[in-house]
Design an enzyme around this catalytic site. Structure first.
Site, short mmCIF file in Angstrom:
data_model
loop_
_atom_site.label_atom_id
_atom_site.label_comp_id
_atom_site.label_asym_id
_atom_site.label_seq_id
_atom_site.Cartn_x
_atom_site.Cartn_y
_atom_site.Cartn_z
N HIS A 191 -8.16 -18.95 17.41
CA HIS A 191 -8.77 -17.73 16.85
C HIS A 191 -7.74 -16.98 16.01
O HIS A 191 -7.52 -15.78 16.17
CB HIS A 191 -9.31 -16.82 17.96
CG HIS A 191 -10.39 -15.90 17.48
ND1 HIS A 191 -11.47 -15.56 18.25
CD2 HIS A 191 -10.55 -15.24 16.29
CE1 HIS A 191 -12.26 -14.73 17.57
NE2 HIS A 191 -11.72 -14.52 16.39
N ARG B 115 -17.78 -17.48 14.99
CA ARG B 115 -17.94 -17.21 16.41
C ARG B 115 -18.33 -18.51 17.10
O ARG B 115 -19.17 -19.26 16.62
CB ARG B 115 -19.01 -16.14 16.66
CG ARG B 115 -18.57 -14.72 16.29
CD ARG B 115 -17.46 -14.21 17.20
NE ARG B 115 -17.09 -12.81 16.96
CZ ARG B 115 -16.12 -12.42 16.15
NH1 ARG B 115 -15.43 -13.33 15.46
NH2 ARG B 115 -15.84 -11.14 16.01
N GLU C 179 -12.73 -17.97 25.22
CA GLU C 179 -11.37 -17.92 24.67
C GLU C 179 -10.46 -17.12 25.59
O GLU C 179 -10.80 -15.98 25.94
CB GLU C 179 -11.40 -17.29 23.27
CG GLU C 179 -12.21 -18.09 22.27
CD GLU C 179 -12.27 -17.42 20.89
OE1 GLU C 179 -11.70 -16.32 20.72
OE2 GLU C 179 -12.89 -18.00 19.99
#
Length: 328
Positions: free
Chosen positions: A282, A234, A263
């Site tokens: 990600h 994270r 993001e």
């Protein structure tokens, strides 16, 4: 008797169709909103018993607008977009997918670590800019490199196991005392000692109040000046201002990041242009195998709740008595 309603909010990179089929076969009425705006979710899922989310935020305010809700199912191991305490106080279970992409994320972290150790992103950039000099980066032999793994859950343990035959040493730390199933061959160390010792640091922790900005300026200052950072967990685990300052000052040699605090990042984000940072969007968890597992297990949590009153993989505090306005 009316069928229970299961609502998918935001549909991310994954196709929910297999989950929809599983839920409908179990007797649910299913809606796919492809929507994360809380006002839209509150309006379109007001009668939902189950909410199946991607990255949607489920906070106390939204929970109060969903009076029939009994279960929130995330589509990942992380549950940081859900207010667990607020859900428990309202008698709402929260379930996650704990093992859908363990190999994928661990493998992504390993690939990032290997790329940094051998200078691949930096050499690639230099060659494309017209420089042909392999001595421009301090390339390292893997068997002389010490890897540090912070967080010895499923993914951290898997990375450690993958890395043991490749690296000179693997050192681990977990903030939870008495972590079970510690891999053979991995030396345990305190967090401060690990920071000072390792050549590559890989983070594998959930984002909580206790882990937010775990790696800030004081912790970065303890690391070796030629150390490398990998984060596939994270973005909030790292103070990114402190990270960029350490890279700029040469106090850290490089970073590989699959996750960021925001993001996608803003177009003017400094990290996008930093020459010592390797970025992926990600994507560590993605593969055909993990996609199928995420969608299936998310739906299976809901089916188990319908059949037994409890999802398969419940996280957070135990739900309290159902409050007024949240009938059973």
């Amino acid at each position: 008797m009316s069928r229970p309603v299961a609502v998918y909010t935001d549909v991310t990179e994954l196709d929910p169709a297999p989950g929809v089929a599983l839920l409908e076969q179990a007797g649910f009425e299913v809606r796919v909103l492809d929507e994360s705006d809380p006002d839209r979710v509150a309006a379109l899922a007001a009668d939902a018993s189950v909410l199946l989310i991607g990255y949607s935020v489920v906070d106390a305010a939204l929970l109060d607008r969903l009076p029939q809700l009994r279960l929130v199912c995330t589509q990942s191991a992380g549950v940081d977009t859900v207010d667990l305490a607020a859900a428990a106080a309202r008698g709402v279970q929260v379930a996650h997918v704990p093992d859908g992409a363990t190999d994928d994320v661990a493998g992504h972290a390993l690939a990032m670590a290997l790329a940094l150790v051998r200078g691949l992103p930096f050499l690639d950039r230099q060659v494309r800019e017209g420089q042909w000099d392999g001595t421009s980066e301090p390339l390292r032999r893997l068997s002389s490199v010490r890897l540090g793994v912070v967080g010895m859950g499923r993914i951290g343990r898997r990375l450690a196991t993958m890395a043991l035959p490749l690296f000179g040493e693997v050192v681990g730390h977990d903030p939870v005392p008495g972590t079970q199933h510690w891999p053979d061959g991995v030396r345990s160390a305190s967090f401060d000692d690990l920071l000072a010792e390792v050549d590559v640091l890989s983070l594998h922790l959930p984002l909580t109040d206790g882990t937010r900005s775990l790696l800030g300026a004081p912790q970065l200052a303890r690391m070796r000046p030629d150390a490398l950072l990998v984060n596939v967990s994270r973005g909030g685990l790292v103070d990114h201002d402190a990270l960029l300052a350490a890279l700029d000052d040469g106090r850290l040699a490089g970073a590989a990041l699959d996750v960021l605090p925001v993001e996608p990042p803003p177009a003017d984000s400094v990290v996008l242009r930093h020459p010592r940072v390797l970025l992926t969007p990600h994507a560590a968890y993605l593969s055909p195998d993990s996609a199928a597992a995420y969608v299936r297990t998310q739906a299976e949590n809901a089916v188990a709740w319908r059949d037994t009153g409890r999802a398969l993989h419940v996280v957070g505090p135990a739900p309290g008595p159902v409050a007024s306005g949240h009938p059973g």
